[in-house]
Design a protein around this motif. Structure first.
Motif, PDB file in Angstrom:
ATOM      1  N   TRP A  58      -0.038 -12.072 -12.583  1.00  0.00           N
ATOM      2  CA  TRP A  58      -0.789 -11.934 -13.828  1.00  0.00           C
ATOM      3  C   TRP A  58      -2.122 -12.669 -13.738  1.00  0.00           C
ATOM      4  N   ALA A  59      -3.076 -12.209 -14.534  1.00  0.00           N
ATOM      5  CA  ALA A  59      -4.464 -12.653 -14.449  1.00  0.00           C
ATOM      6  C   ALA A  59      -4.613 -14.159 -14.672  1.00  0.00           C
ATOM      7  N   LYS A  60      -5.591 -14.729 -13.958  1.00  0.00           N
ATOM      8  CA  LYS A  60      -5.911 -16.154 -14.068  1.00  0.00           C
ATOM      9  C   LYS A  60      -7.239 -16.291 -14.803  1.00  0.00           C
ATOM     10  N   PRO A  61      -7.243 -16.808 -16.025  1.00  0.00           N
ATOM     11  CA  PRO A  61      -8.481 -16.838 -16.818  1.00  0.00           C
ATOM     12  C   PRO A  61      -9.506 -17.824 -16.283  1.00  0.00           C
ATOM     13  N   GLU A 195      -4.556   9.923  -8.329  1.00  0.00           N
ATOM     14  CA  GLU A 195      -4.692  11.358  -8.594  1.00  0.00           C
ATOM     15  C   GLU A 195      -5.234  11.632  -9.991  1.00  0.00           C
ATOM     16  N   SER A 196      -4.840  10.828 -10.953  1.00  0.00           N
ATOM     17  CA  SER A 196      -5.201  11.117 -12.348  1.00  0.00           C
ATOM     18  C   SER A 196      -6.586  10.613 -12.731  1.00  0.00           C
ATOM     19  N   ILE A 197      -6.944   9.393 -12.304  1.00  0.00           N
ATOM     20  CA  ILE A 197      -8.221   8.824 -12.750  1.00  0.00           C
ATOM     21  C   ILE A 197      -9.094   8.321 -11.606  1.00  0.00           C
ATOM     22  N   GLY A 198      -8.611   8.423 -10.363  1.00  0.00           N
ATOM     23  CA  GLY A 198      -9.466   8.119  -9.224  1.00  0.00           C
ATOM     24  C   GLY A 198      -9.458   6.690  -8.741  1.00  0.00           C
ATOM     25  N   VAL A 199      -8.593   5.829  -9.307  1.00  0.00           N
ATOM     26  CA  VAL A 199      -8.438   4.458  -8.815  1.00  0.00           C
ATOM     27  C   VAL A 199      -6.947   4.164  -8.701  1.00  0.00           C
ATOM     28  N   PRO A 200      -6.528   3.364  -7.698  1.00  0.00           N
ATOM     29  CA  PRO A 200      -5.103   3.094  -7.532  1.00  0.00           C
ATOM     30  C   PRO A 200      -4.611   1.875  -8.296  1.00  0.00           C
ATOM     31  N   VAL A 201      -5.478   1.279  -9.121  1.00  0.00           N
ATOM     32  CA  VAL A 201      -5.136   0.032  -9.821  1.00  0.00           C
ATOM     33  C   VAL A 201      -5.436   0.189 -11.306  1.00  0.00           C
ATOM     34  N   GLY A 202      -5.019  -0.801 -12.083  1.00  0.00           N
ATOM     35  CA  GLY A 202      -5.245  -0.768 -13.517  1.00  0.00           C
ATOM     36  C   GLY A 202      -6.707  -0.879 -13.887  1.00  0.00           C
ATOM     37  N   THR A 203      -7.016  -0.549 -15.148  1.00  0.00           N
ATOM     38  CA  THR A 203      -8.408  -0.535 -15.616  1.00  0.00           C
ATOM     39  C   THR A 203      -8.684  -1.617 -16.661  1.00  0.00           C
ATOM     40  N   VAL A 204      -7.698  -2.447 -16.955  1.00  0.00           N
ATOM     41  CA  VAL A 204      -7.795  -3.436 -18.028  1.00  0.00           C
ATOM     42  C   VAL A 204      -8.111  -4.816 -17.462  1.00  0.00           C
ATOM     43  N   THR A 205      -8.944  -5.570 -18.153  1.00  0.00           N
ATOM     44  CA  THR A 205      -9.200  -6.974 -17.817  1.00  0.00           C
ATOM     45  C   THR A 205      -8.714  -7.855 -18.972  1.00  0.00           C
ATOM     46  N   LEU A 206      -8.720  -9.168 -18.746  1.00  0.00           N
ATOM     47  CA  LEU A 206      -8.315 -10.075 -19.826  1.00  0.00           C
ATOM     48  C   LEU A 206      -9.208  -9.929 -21.056  1.00  0.00           C
ATOM     49  N   ASP A 207     -10.479  -9.642 -20.858  1.00  0.00           N
ATOM     50  CA  ASP A 207     -11.385  -9.490 -21.999  1.00  0.00           C
ATOM     51  C   ASP A 207     -10.942  -8.361 -22.917  1.00  0.00           C
ATOM     52  N   ASP A 208     -10.299  -7.351 -22.373  1.00  0.00           N
ATOM     53  CA  ASP A 208      -9.893  -6.210 -23.198  1.00  0.00           C
ATOM     54  C   ASP A 208      -8.879  -6.604 -24.262  1.00  0.00           C
ATOM     55  N   GLY A 223       8.765 -11.612 -20.820  1.00  0.00           N
ATOM     56  CA  GLY A 223       9.325 -12.948 -20.960  1.00  0.00           C
ATOM     57  C   GLY A 223       9.814 -13.550 -19.665  1.00  0.00           C
ATOM     58  N   SER A 224      10.302 -12.714 -18.743  1.00  0.00           N
ATOM     59  CA  SER A 224      10.814 -13.204 -17.468  1.00  0.00           C
ATOM     60  C   SER A 224       9.879 -12.920 -16.302  1.00  0.00           C
ATOM     61  N   ASN A 225       9.102 -11.840 -16.373  1.00  0.00           N
ATOM     62  CA  ASN A 225       8.365 -11.386 -15.201  1.00  0.00           C
ATOM     63  C   ASN A 225       6.868 -11.697 -15.225  1.00  0.00           C
ATOM     64  N   ALA A 226       6.297 -11.953 -16.382  1.00  0.00           N
ATOM     65  CA  ALA A 226       4.881 -12.346 -16.455  1.00  0.00           C
ATOM     66  C   ALA A 226       4.658 -13.151 -17.731  1.00  0.00           C
ATOM     67  N   PRO A 227       5.354 -14.287 -17.880  1.00  0.00           N
ATOM     68  CA  PRO A 227       5.339 -14.999 -19.161  1.00  0.00           C
ATOM     69  C   PRO A 227       3.973 -15.491 -19.613  1.00  0.00           C
ATOM     70  N   ARG A 228       3.038 -15.739 -18.684  1.00  0.00           N
ATOM     71  CA  ARG A 228       1.725 -16.221 -19.125  1.00  0.00           C
ATOM     72  C   ARG A 228       1.004 -15.174 -19.970  1.00  0.00           C
ATOM     73  N   MET A 229       1.379 -13.897 -19.814  1.00  0.00           N
ATOM     74  CA  MET A 229       0.783 -12.859 -20.651  1.00  0.00           C
ATOM     75  C   MET A 229       1.098 -13.069 -22.133  1.00  0.00           C
ATOM     76  N   GLY A 392     -12.610   3.642 -20.511  1.00  0.00           N
ATOM     77  CA  GLY A 392     -14.053   3.458 -20.492  1.00  0.00           C
ATOM     78  C   GLY A 392     -14.624   2.889 -21.765  1.00  0.00           C
ATOM     79  N   LYS A 393     -13.821   2.110 -22.496  1.00  0.00           N
ATOM     80  CA  LYS A 393     -14.335   1.398 -23.657  1.00  0.00           C
ATOM     81  C   LYS A 393     -13.561   0.103 -23.800  1.00  0.00           C
ATOM     82  N   PRO A 394     -14.187  -0.957 -24.326  1.00  0.00           N
ATOM     83  CA  PRO A 394     -13.493  -2.250 -24.429  1.00  0.00           C
ATOM     84  C   PRO A 394     -12.201  -2.128 -25.232  1.00  0.00           C
ATOM     85  N   GLY A 395     -11.168  -2.825 -24.769  1.00  0.00           N
ATOM     86  CA  GLY A 395      -9.904  -2.847 -25.487  1.00  0.00           C
ATOM     87  C   GLY A 395      -9.008  -1.667 -25.231  1.00  0.00           C
ATOM     88  N   ALA A 396      -9.370  -0.825 -24.261  1.00  0.00           N
ATOM     89  CA  ALA A 396      -8.581   0.371 -23.977  1.00  0.00           C
ATOM     90  C   ALA A 396      -8.354   0.493 -22.474  1.00  0.00           C
TER      91      ALA A 396
END
Length: 766
Positions: A58-61, A195-208, A223-229, A392-396
Motif C-alpha cells: 500500500w502507498a507510502k505518503p 487490454e481495456s485501458i492500455g496500462v497494466p497497473v491501477g490509475t489511482v493515487t493517494l491524492d484521489d 483490515g488484514s491485507n492493507a490496514p494502513r489504507m 482521467g479526473k481527480p477522485g476517480a
C-alpha cells in the motif's frame, strides 16, 4: 517444536484497529525478543528517511502519520528483526526429514538464517559452506544445464535494483523463465487492464482519496491485507463519502475502524463506520453482480435519457459499448440474482449511489482476480467505470491492491516471462547479449515443467514457493526430482526442506537492515500499489556478519555462471546501487529518468499513467468495453449441474499472517484463536449436510475425481458467509486447488472458488 496456544472460538464484536491492534503489536515485539530494536525501527517504517515495510504494497505518503505502520506491518518488522537465530548448529540437531514434520509457524519462528548452507544427502542435513564455494559450485552446475530447464523465481520483496539485476542474469543466462508472485495474484489485473485501458497497473493515487465522492470495494479485506489504507478510508468517511462493499464474508476492517493513533477514539467508544452498504456476494458471483449494476444504470438511463451515462466520454474515448450494453440488456434478473446471490433490490441500491456520484473509485483485491474468469472480472470493473466516465479526473479510477511490497515494481523493471514486455533493443545495446526470443514460464507453467521433468533447476529469490503454489500433494514429490535448488532467504521454510540432488540455502539481509557495500550504506527503491517509486535505506544492524545483500548474491551467482556472457560489471553494480539505478533509467527512460534525484523526494515520484490524461495505449487507441462471455466466473461446473453436497470454497488469510508467513494462531477479527485448522460455513449448510458445529471434516476437491485432493481434518465453524459457500485458510488448502484450475489467459490459480465436498473425519475434538 513450539507449544501452541489452546483453541478458542469467540465472535469478534469490536472495531478493527484500536486496542486489539496495539496489544498485538506489543505481543509480537516481545515474543521476537525485538522490543527495543523493533520499537526504534517502527518509528522509521514507511518514512522518507527510513525503510519500506516488508509487508504489503500500500502507498507510502509523502506526509506520513506519526506512526506510519499497521498491525501486520509491525509484525513483519518484528519478524525480520527477531533476535532468534537459525544457525549451523541448529542443523546438526535436526535432519530435514524431522523438520518436514514441523508446522510452518515453528520453522520460521526459530529465527533468522545466519550462514550459507549446502544440503548433504548422506546426513540429511544442511552443512555450513563458504560463499565462494557456493558461488563456484552453483555456477558450475548452471553451466552444465540447458538454460530453459532452469527457473528464476522472484517473490515480491526484492528491491528494484535487485530485481533488475535478477532479470538480466536470467536473460544473459539464456532464458525468460522469470515467474513471480504476481502470477499467483494480480496477473489477471495486468492482462485485463492492459487490454481495456492500455496500462497494466491501477490509475489511482493517494491524492484521489481527497477528491472522490464514492468508493466501491470488491473482494479485498483491507483490515488484514492493507490496514494502513484505513486511514484514507476514515478520512473519506469523515467527508460523508459512501463506501459500498461487495465481499462474501463480513470483514471487520470493512465494517468499523478505531484509529490507534487517535486518543479520542482509543479512550472512548467512538469508531468510524466504513461500509455504508455491505453486499455479501456469493463466491463466483462477482461478474453477475457487476452486470446487475450495469443493467440498473441502463434502465435508469432509459427512463431519464442523458442523465446517467456519460455519452460524450463514451463516444470520444471508448469502443465496444453497444455490444456490451446489448449483452447486459439480454441478461435476466432471475439469472443475475441466482448467480450473484444478491437481490435485485440490493443491486439497485448500490447502482443508485453510483449514479448519483461524479467521481468514483473502484478498489479490489484477489477476491476478483483468483477465479477462472478473473480477467473478465477486472474488465467488468473497467466497463462500469467507463459507463460514467470515471477515468482521467481527480477522485476517480481503478485501484488494484497489490500484495507483496514490491511485486508491482519488479514487474516494472523486467521480472516477466514475456520478452515482449521488456525493451529488448535497449537491453541488448547496453549489456552486450542477445535476449532470448522464446516465451518463458509463468508460475503455473513452471509447475507443469517440474511435473513433466522439463524443469531441472530452480533459483528462488525469496518466497516459499512450494507452499504458495496449488496442487501441493502432487508438486512436492515432483520437486524432489530436480537437479538444482538454490534458495535466497531470511528464514527457514517448507520449500527449503524438500531436498534435491544439489541444494543451497543462501541467507540474505532483510530490508530493514543496513546494507553496507565497501563500508558505504546503500539506498534502494520500490514501487507501491499506486505506481509511486520511493527511495529507502535500512536502519538496523545485520543479524550476522555472514549474511549478504540480495544484490550481492545475484552478482556472485551471475559472475560464476556467466564468466564472459555480457559486459555487465556485476560486482561493481553490487557495490554501488546508484550504478544499477543508472542502468534502470537508461533502460526505462520514460519511467525512471532522473531516478537518483526523484526517488529521494518526499513521497517519491509517480510512474506516468497515460489514462490520467485520457490517453489510451490500446490497439485501437481507445478504452475498450469488453463484453463478458459468461455470468459464471468459475464454470468448471455449471450452476445447474452442481450437486447439493458441493460447496464453493475460497481460501483466505488470517489476521496473523502475510502471504505464506504465519505470525501466529490468532485470527482476531474472525474470532479464531489457537488454530488454523477450521472451515467457515453457513449454519444452514452445516445443518442440511448433516454436520454439527465443531465437527471435524475432510475436504475433497469435487472436480477431476480420478486425482484425490484432500485436506483435513478441519473443524467446522459457523460463520456469516453466503449459503453454498465455505472458506478456509491459505496455504493449508492449496492441495485442493488443481494446477489447471486457473484464470483464463492470466493463469492465476483460481483459489477463490474451488468446488469441494465434506466428509466426517472423527468424532473426537481437535
Amino acid at each position: 517444536m513450539l507449544i501452541h496456544p489452546k483453541k478458542h472460538f469467540h465472535p469478534y464484536t469490536h472495531a478493527s484497529g484500536g486496542w486489539g491492534s496495539a496489544q498485538s503489536v506489543m505481543k509480537i515485539l516481545w515474543r521476537e525478543q525485538a522490543f527495543a530494536k523493533g520499537s526504534v525501527a517502527l518509528l522509521k517504517q514507511n518514512k522518507p528517511d527510513g525503510f519500506a515495510c516488508v509487508s504489503c504494497a500500500w502507498a507510502k505518503p509523502g506526509r506520513p502519520h506519526a506512526l506510519e505502520f499497521c498491525e501486520n506491518g509491525a509484525k513483519a518488522t518484528a519478524w525480520e528483526l527477531t533476535s532468534l537465530k537459525t544457525d549451523p548448529a541448529f542443523f546438526t540437531r535436526h535432519t530435514l526429514t524431522e523438520l518436514r514434520q514441523w508446522p510452518d509457524y515453528d520453522l520460521e519462528q526459530h529465527g533468522r538464517l545466519t550462514h550459507p548452507l549446502r544440503y548433504d544427502a548422506a546426513s540429511d542435513r544442511y552443512q555450513e559452506t563458504s560463499w565462494d564455494e557456493a558461488y563456484r559450485e552453483i555456477g558450475a552446475q548452471l553451466q552444465t544445464m540447458q538454460p530453459d530447464s532452469v527457473v528464476f523465481y522472484a517473490s515480491g520483496r526484492a528491491s528494484l535494483e535487485t530485481s533488475f539485476m535478477y532479470q538480466l542474469f536470467a536473460r544473459a543466462y539464456g532464458t525468460n523463465n522469470l515467474p513471480d508472485s504476481s502470477n499467483m495474484c494480480h496477473e489477471s489485473t495486468s492482462v485485463g487492464l492492459q487490454e481495456s485501458i492500455g496500462v497494466p497497473v491501477g490509475t489511482v493515487t493517494l491524492d484521489d482519496f481527497e477528491h472522490t465522492d464514492c468508493l466501491f470495494f470488491f473482494g479485498q479485506n483491507v483490515g488484514s491485507n492493507a490496514p494502513r489504507m484505513l486511514h484514507q478510508l476514515q478520512d473519506v468517511r469523515k467527508r460523508d463519502v459512501p463506501i459500498i462493499t461487495f465481499n462474501p464474508l463480513r470483514e471487520r476492517g470493512l465494517e468499523r475502524f478505531v484509529n490507534p493513533q487517535s486518543p479520542t477514539e482509543m479512550l472512548t467508544p467512538a469508531s468510524t463506520l466504513i461500509s455504508t452498504q455491505y453486499h455479501q456476494v456469493a463466491i463466483g458471483g462477482d461478474t453477475a453482480a457487476l452486470i446487475g449494476l450495469a443493467k440498473v444504470l441502463l434502465d435508469m438511463e432509459d427512463r431519464a435519457p442523458s442523465t446517467i451515462l456519460d455519452h460524450a466520454f463514451i463516444a470520444e474515448h471508448t469502443q465496444g459499448f453497444e455490444a456490451f450494453a446489448s449483452m447486459v440488456r439480454s441478461c435476466h434478473w432471475q439469472q443475475i440474482e441466482r448467480q450473484s446471490g444478491l437481490s435485485r433490490g440490493a443491486l439497485e441500491a448500490a447502482a443508485t449511489v453510483y449514479a448519483q456520484s461524479e467521481r468514483v473509485m473502484f478498489i479490489y483485491g484477489m477476491g476478483m482476480t483468483q477465479h477462472r474468469h478473473g480477467v473478465q472480472n477486472v474488465q467488468m470493473l473497467v466497463n462500469l467505470l467507463l459507463m460514467r466516465g470515471n477515468f482521467g479526473k481527480p477522485g476517480a479510477g481503478i485501484c488494484p491492491v497489490r500484495g507483496h511490497s514490491n511485486v508491482q515494481g519488479q514487474r516494472t523493471v523486467g521480472i516477466t516471462e514475456d520478452p515482449k514486455k521488456v525493451p529488448v533493443e535497449l537491453i541488448e545495446q547496453q549489456f552486450g547479449f542477445k535476449v532470448p526470443e522464446q516465451m518463458g514460464l509463468c508460475t503455473v507453467d513452471a509447475c507443469e515443467g517440474i511435473l513433466d521433468g522439463k524443469v531441472r533447476g530452480f533459483i528462488g529469490l525469496g518466497g516459499n514457493f512450494l507452499r504458495a503454489i496449488p496442487d501441493t500433494s502432487r508438486m512436492e514429490p515432483a520437486w524432489q526430482t530436480l537437479d538444482l535448488n538454490v534458495q535466497i532467504a531470511t528464514k527457514l521454510n517448507r520449500t527449503h526442506l524438500i531436498a534435491v540432488k544439489n541444494q543451497w540455502l543462501l541467507p540474505c539481509l532483510g530490508r530493514i537492515e543496513i546494507d553496507r557495500q565497501n563500508g558505504v550504506a546503500q539506498t534502494w527503491a520500490t514501487e507501491d500499489s499506486t505506481g509511486c517509486i520511493h527511495g529507502w535505506h535500512g536502519s538496523a544492524e545485520p543479524v550476522s556478519p555472514h549474511v549478504r545483500a540480495e544484490a550481492s548474491i545475484i552478482a556472485g551467482l551471475a559472475t560464476a555462471a556467466l564468466p564472459s556472457a555480457s559486459s555487465i560489471d556485476w560486482l561493481g553494480w553490487s557495490s554501488d546501487y546508484s550504478r544499477v539505478r543508472s542502468a534502470i533509467a537508461n533502460t526505462y527512460p520514460q519511467i525512471f529518468h532522473d531516478m537518483e534525484t526523484r526517488m529521494a523526494e518526499p513521497g517519491g515520484f509517480h510512474r506516468p499513467i497515460a489514462v490520467a490524461k485520457r490517453e489510451w495505449l490500446t490497439e485501437s487507441g481507445k478504452a475498450q468495453f469488453v463484453t463478458p462471455g459468461t455470468l459464471n466466473e468459475d464454470d468448471d461446473v455449471s450452476p445447474g449441474d452442481i450437486p447439493r453436497d458441493v460447496l464453493q470454497l475460497m481460501t483466505l488469510r488470517s489476521n496473523d499472517q502475510f502471504n505464506t508467513t504465519i505470525y501466529g494462531y490468532e485470527d482476531r477479527f474472525r474470532g479464531i484463536s489457537g488454530t488454523r485448522e477450521v472451515i467457515f460455513m453457513h449454519c444452514n449448510d452445516i445443518a442440511r449436510l448433516g454436520f454439527k458445529v465443531g465437527q471435524r471434516v475432510l475436504l475433497t476437491t469435487a472436480i477431476e475425481p480420478e486425482v484425490k485432493r484432500q485436506v483435513g481434518p478441519l473443524e467446522i465453524v459457523a460463520y456469516d458467509i453466503p449459503e453454498g459457500c465455505a472458506a478456509a485458510y491459505y496455504p493449508e488448502c492449496n492441495p485442493l486447488v488443481p494446477l489447471w484450475h486457473h484464470a483464463e489467459r492470466s493463469k492465476v490459480p483460481a483459489a477463490k472458488s474451488v468446488p469441494i465436498r465434506l466428509s466426517p473425519a472423527s468424532t473426537q475434538p481437535l
